[in-house]
Design a protein around this motif. Structure first.
Motif, PDB file in Angstrom:
ATOM      1  N   THR A 258       0.856  -1.188   0.000  1.00 35.64           N
ATOM      2  CA  THR A 258       0.000   0.000   0.000  1.00 35.64           C
ATOM      3  C   THR A 258       0.892   1.238   0.000  1.00 35.64           C
ATOM      4  O   THR A 258       2.017   1.204   0.491  1.00 35.64           O
ATOM      5  N   PRO A 259       0.406   2.355  -0.557  1.00 34.97           N
ATOM      6  CA  PRO A 259       1.250   3.524  -0.808  1.00 34.97           C
ATOM      7  C   PRO A 259       1.412   4.468   0.378  1.00 34.97           C
ATOM      8  O   PRO A 259       1.090   5.657   0.302  1.00 34.97           O
ATOM      9  N   HIS A 260       1.942   3.956   1.485  1.00 34.45           N
ATOM     10  CA  HIS A 260       2.202   4.775   2.676  1.00 34.45           C
ATOM     11  C   HIS A 260       0.930   5.511   3.101  1.00 34.45           C
ATOM     12  O   HIS A 260       0.932   6.716   3.338  1.00 34.45           O
ATOM     13  N   LEU A 261      -0.144   4.751   3.208  1.00 37.79           N
ATOM     14  CA  LEU A 261      -1.438   5.343   3.535  1.00 37.79           C
ATOM     15  C   LEU A 261      -1.880   5.079   4.967  1.00 37.79           C
ATOM     16  O   LEU A 261      -2.967   5.518   5.370  1.00 37.79           O
ATOM     17  N   ALA A 262      -1.052   4.387   5.752  1.00 35.17           N
ATOM     18  CA  ALA A 262      -1.464   4.059   7.117  1.00 35.17           C
ATOM     19  C   ALA A 262      -1.598   5.302   7.981  1.00 35.17           C
ATOM     20  O   ALA A 262      -2.459   5.367   8.859  1.00 35.17           O
ATOM     21  N   GLY A 263      -0.750   6.301   7.742  1.00 37.90           N
ATOM     22  CA  GLY A 263      -0.823   7.535   8.509  1.00 37.90           C
ATOM     23  C   GLY A 263      -2.057   8.346   8.164  1.00 37.90           C
ATOM     24  O   GLY A 263      -2.904   7.939   7.367  1.00 37.90           O
ATOM     25  N   SER A 264      -2.169   9.516   8.763  1.00 42.93           N
ATOM     26  CA  SER A 264      -3.358  10.349   8.609  1.00 42.93           C
ATOM     27  C   SER A 264      -3.621  10.703   7.150  1.00 42.93           C
ATOM     28  O   SER A 264      -2.732  11.169   6.435  1.00 42.93           O
ATOM     29  N   LEU A 265      -4.868  10.482   6.730  1.00 38.87           N
ATOM     30  CA  LEU A 265      -5.319  10.824   5.381  1.00 38.87           C
ATOM     31  C   LEU A 265      -6.739  11.370   5.451  1.00 38.87           C
ATOM     32  O   LEU A 265      -7.504  11.025   6.359  1.00 38.87           O
ATOM     33  N   GLY A 266      -7.095  12.203   4.468  1.00 41.76           N
ATOM     34  CA  GLY A 266      -8.472  12.662   4.343  1.00 41.76           C
ATOM     35  C   GLY A 266      -8.986  13.343   5.591  1.00 41.76           C
ATOM     36  O   GLY A 266      -8.378  14.301   6.087  1.00 41.76           O
ATOM     37  N   ASN A 267     -10.090  12.848   6.137  1.00 40.70           N
ATOM     38  CA  ASN A 267     -10.658  13.522   7.307  1.00 40.70           C
ATOM     39  C   ASN A 267      -9.810  13.335   8.560  1.00 40.70           C
ATOM     40  O   ASN A 267     -10.012  14.038   9.558  1.00 40.70           O
ATOM     41  N   GLU A 268      -8.844  12.407   8.508  1.00 42.16           N
ATOM     42  CA  GLU A 268      -7.936  12.232   9.657  1.00 42.16           C
ATOM     43  C   GLU A 268      -6.960  13.395   9.794  1.00 42.16           C
ATOM     44  O   GLU A 268      -6.384  13.593  10.870  1.00 42.16           O
ATOM     45  N   TRP A 269      -6.769  14.173   8.730  1.00 44.15           N
ATOM     46  CA  TRP A 269      -5.926  15.368   8.834  1.00 44.15           C
ATOM     47  C   TRP A 269      -6.513  16.351   9.844  1.00 44.15           C
ATOM     48  O   TRP A 269      -5.792  17.128  10.463  1.00 44.15           O
ATOM     49  N   ARG A 270      -7.835  16.304   9.994  1.00 52.78           N
ATOM     50  CA  ARG A 270      -8.486  17.221  10.932  1.00 52.78           C
ATOM     51  C   ARG A 270      -7.993  16.978  12.357  1.00 52.78           C
ATOM     52  O   ARG A 270      -7.875  17.914  13.155  1.00 52.78           O
ATOM     53  N   ARG A 271      -7.709  15.714  12.679  1.00 53.91           N
ATOM     54  CA  ARG A 271      -7.187  15.400  14.007  1.00 53.91           C
ATOM     55  C   ARG A 271      -5.829  16.073  14.225  1.00 53.91           C
ATOM     56  O   ARG A 271      -5.541  16.600  15.308  1.00 53.91           O
ATOM     57  N   LEU A 272      -4.978  16.060  13.185  1.00 55.16           N
ATOM     58  CA  LEU A 272      -3.673  16.707  13.285  1.00 55.16           C
ATOM     59  C   LEU A 272      -3.825  18.213  13.493  1.00 55.16           C
ATOM     60  O   LEU A 272      -3.117  18.818  14.300  1.00 55.16           O
ATOM     61  N   ALA A 273      -4.753  18.805  12.739  1.00 62.34           N
ATOM     62  CA  ALA A 273      -4.969  20.242  12.858  1.00 62.34           C
ATOM     63  C   ALA A 273      -5.493  20.606  14.244  1.00 62.34           C
ATOM     64  O   ALA A 273      -5.019  21.571  14.867  1.00 62.34           O
ATOM     65  N   GLU A 274      -6.448  19.831  14.744  1.00 62.09           N
ATOM     66  CA  GLU A 274      -6.995  20.100  16.071  1.00 62.09           C
ATOM     67  C   GLU A 274      -5.932  19.940  17.148  1.00 62.09           C
ATOM     68  O   GLU A 274      -5.889  20.712  18.122  1.00 62.09           O
ATOM     69  N   HIS A 275      -5.067  18.952  16.964  1.00 71.44           N
ATOM     70  CA  HIS A 275      -3.961  18.744  17.899  1.00 71.44           C
ATOM     71  C   HIS A 275      -3.056  19.971  17.915  1.00 71.44           C
ATOM     72  O   HIS A 275      -2.675  20.475  18.986  1.00 71.44           O
TER      73      HIS A 275
ATOM     74  N   VAL B  49      -3.756  23.073  16.970  1.00 70.91           N
ATOM     75  CA  VAL B  49      -4.465  24.229  17.523  1.00 70.91           C
ATOM     76  C   VAL B  49      -4.481  24.165  19.049  1.00 70.91           C
ATOM     77  O   VAL B  49      -4.254  25.173  19.735  1.00 70.91           O
ATOM     78  N   ASP B  50      -4.736  22.985  19.593  1.00 66.24           N
ATOM     79  CA  ASP B  50      -4.742  22.829  21.052  1.00 66.24           C
ATOM     80  C   ASP B  50      -3.380  23.165  21.646  1.00 66.24           C
ATOM     81  O   ASP B  50      -3.299  23.830  22.694  1.00 66.24           O
ATOM     82  N   GLU B  51      -2.315  22.716  20.987  1.00 68.88           N
ATOM     83  CA  GLU B  51      -0.970  22.995  21.490  1.00 68.88           C
ATOM     84  C   GLU B  51      -0.641  24.483  21.409  1.00 68.88           C
ATOM     85  O   GLU B  51      -0.044  25.053  22.334  1.00 68.88           O
ATOM     86  N   VAL B  52      -1.024  25.119  20.315  1.00 67.38           N
ATOM     87  CA  VAL B  52      -0.787  26.563  20.178  1.00 67.38           C
ATOM     88  C   VAL B  52      -1.568  27.318  21.243  1.00 67.38           C
ATOM     89  O   VAL B  52      -1.050  28.253  21.872  1.00 67.38           O
ATOM     90  N   ARG B  53      -2.805  26.904  21.461  1.00 62.91           N
ATOM     91  CA  ARG B  53      -3.639  27.575  22.469  1.00 62.91           C
ATOM     92  C   ARG B  53      -3.018  27.461  23.855  1.00 62.91           C
ATOM     93  O   ARG B  53      -2.957  28.444  24.621  1.00 62.91           O
ATOM     94  N   ARG B  54      -2.540  26.272  24.205  1.00 61.98           N
ATOM     95  CA  ARG B  54      -1.898  26.067  25.506  1.00 61.98           C
ATOM     96  C   ARG B  54      -0.658  26.937  25.639  1.00 61.98           C
ATOM     97  O   ARG B  54      -0.429  27.591  26.660  1.00 61.98           O
ATOM     98  N   TRP B  55       0.171  26.917  24.591  1.00 58.03           N
ATOM     99  CA  TRP B  55       1.430  27.656  24.648  1.00 58.03           C
ATOM    100  C   TRP B  55       1.176  29.156  24.744  1.00 58.03           C
ATOM    101  O   TRP B  55       1.830  29.867  25.528  1.00 58.03           O
ATOM    102  N   ALA B  56       0.218  29.650  23.957  1.00 61.67           N
ATOM    103  CA  ALA B  56      -0.093  31.076  23.978  1.00 61.67           C
ATOM    104  C   ALA B  56      -0.619  31.522  25.336  1.00 61.67           C
ATOM    105  O   ALA B  56      -0.422  32.664  25.749  1.00 61.67           O
ATOM    106  N   ALA B  57      -1.272  30.592  26.046  1.00 57.67           N
ATOM    107  CA  ALA B  57      -1.798  30.903  27.374  1.00 57.67           C
ATOM    108  C   ALA B  57      -0.751  30.739  28.464  1.00 57.67           C
ATOM    109  O   ALA B  57      -1.026  31.001  29.640  1.00 57.67           O
ATOM    110  N   GLY B  58       0.439  30.281  28.093  1.00 56.99           N
ATOM    111  CA  GLY B  58       1.503  30.102  29.072  1.00 56.99           C
ATOM    112  C   GLY B  58       1.473  28.781  29.800  1.00 56.99           C
ATOM    113  O   GLY B  58       2.143  28.610  30.828  1.00 56.99           O
ATOM    114  N   ASP B  59       0.691  27.814  29.289  1.00 61.29           N
ATOM    115  CA  ASP B  59       0.556  26.530  29.967  1.00 61.29           C
ATOM    116  C   ASP B  59       1.536  25.467  29.479  1.00 61.29           C
ATOM    117  O   ASP B  59       1.552  24.351  30.005  1.00 61.29           O
TER     118      ASP B  59
END
Length: 338
Positions: free
Chosen positions: A294-311, A313-323
């Motif tokens: 299979t063509p290296h498809l086990a990692g995040s694809l399609g709607n699974e990219w949203r999980r990466l983006a949310e992750h 955003v959460d990290e940026v939010r924490r860091w910006a808040a000083g946490d």
């Protein structure tokens, strides 16, 4: 950092990566907690625009194809204090100069581990059930199959699965296998018996992992010490008709030896990665009945990219808040990470 402070941030990745991973909603969320440089993302730190942006940037949100953050680049980014990566490995762009400068780093490796683990578990269950072979034979015969003649080696009851490396992915695979009637072995030179037992696995030597497993799933990072780790000798020790699954890196496996074992019919293989990433058209693994590529498809694809983006955003939010980051990358763990 003051809760009222909105750090200046910029995206650093290829345009195709940004378009794939960062939907408008994710960009809007980033703008709520940062002063985000408008698109396009930085994909070449040598341009005049990139130099102007980096001069005031405090936080970089990086992704696939981000250029290396060399000492020269960092010299032009005096305010840069953090990197949030929207994918797994940070080896391609986070350099020694970043650690020397004390830049904080976060990665979405844990988030990306889940789809890889899901793919792995699916392949373990399917190959134990011999679904791919049965589907092929059924398609060719196009008649009723006598299921009473099924081999007693077919099925998922009390089979043994060997996990090579207690990486993010390896741990998630073990976790997802818990509901099934499977025995799980683990080899990881840095894991203890107590840690393995807590995960739900039995810690064994490398040779025993290959000798006693019906399926061996490779999750080791590609490092100088792991290149060719799955050797000819280990492949020869596998049970007849055992399965090797590789979702890690192709070069972790002696591919010539694996090809010989597969084409000889001794073992089966599910390969989401090879070395090189795309094998030559004439390579025998393409036409081997007992290999699935299979063509290296086990990692995040399609709607699974949203999980990466949310992750991210959460990290940026924490860091910006000083946490601080919930998923920091530690320099002292780099030797064990992909």
């Amino acid at each position: 950092m003051s809760p009222s402070h909105r750090p200046r941030a910029a995206l650093a990745m290829s345009r195709r990566a940004a378009d794939a991973v960062l939907e408008p909603s994710a960009l809007a969320a980033l703008r709520q907690v940062t002063t985000l440089e408008p698109p396009p993302p930085l994909d070449d730190f040598g341009t005049e625009r990139a130099k102007a942006v980096l001069a005031g940037t405090e936080l970089l949100v990086t992704g696939w194809d981000c250029p290396p953050l060399t000492a020269e680049v960092l010299a032009g980014a005096p305010n840069l204090r953090a990197v949030v990566h929207t994918a797994g490995s940070i080896r391609g762009h986070v350099t020694a100069a970043c650690w020397k400068r004390g830049i904080e780093v976060s990665s979405a490796a844990a988030a990306n581990a889940l789809p890889v683990a899901e793919y792995t578990v699916a392949m373990i269950l399917l190959t134990n059930k011999r679904v791919l072979e049965s589907a092929r034979d059924f398609h060719a015969a196009r008649t009723q199959v006598d299921w009473t003649r099924t081999s007693r080696t077919t099925g998922n009851y009390r089979r043994t699965v060997g996990i090579l490396s207690a990486s993010f992915v390896g741990r998630r695979v073990i976790e997802l296998l818990r509901p099934y009637d499977l025995r799980v072995l683990l080899h990881d030179p840095y894991a203890s018996e107590k840690e393995a037992a807590a995960l739900g696995a039995e810690l064994v030597a490398l040779e025993d992992l290959f000798t006693f497993s019906d399926t061996v799933s490779v999750h080791a990072p590609l490092l100088p010490a792991t290149r060719g780790l799955v050797s000819r000798e280990l492949l020869a020790a596998m049970r007849p008709d055992a399965v090797l699954i590789n979702t890690a890196r192709g070069a972790v496996v002696d591919q010539d030896a694996l090809t010989e074992a597969v084409t000889a019919g001794r073992v089966r293989a599910v390969l989401d990665v090879t070395d090189p990433d795309v094998l030559p058209p004439e390579h025998p693994l393409w036409t081997a009945d007992n290999a699935l590529l299979t063509p290296h498809l086990a990692g995040s694809l399609g709607n699974e990219w949203r999980r990466l983006a949310e992750h991210a955003v959460d990290e940026v939010r924490r860091w910006a808040a000083g946490d601080g980051f919930a998923h920091p990358v530690r320099r002292d763990r780099l030797a064990y990470l992909a």
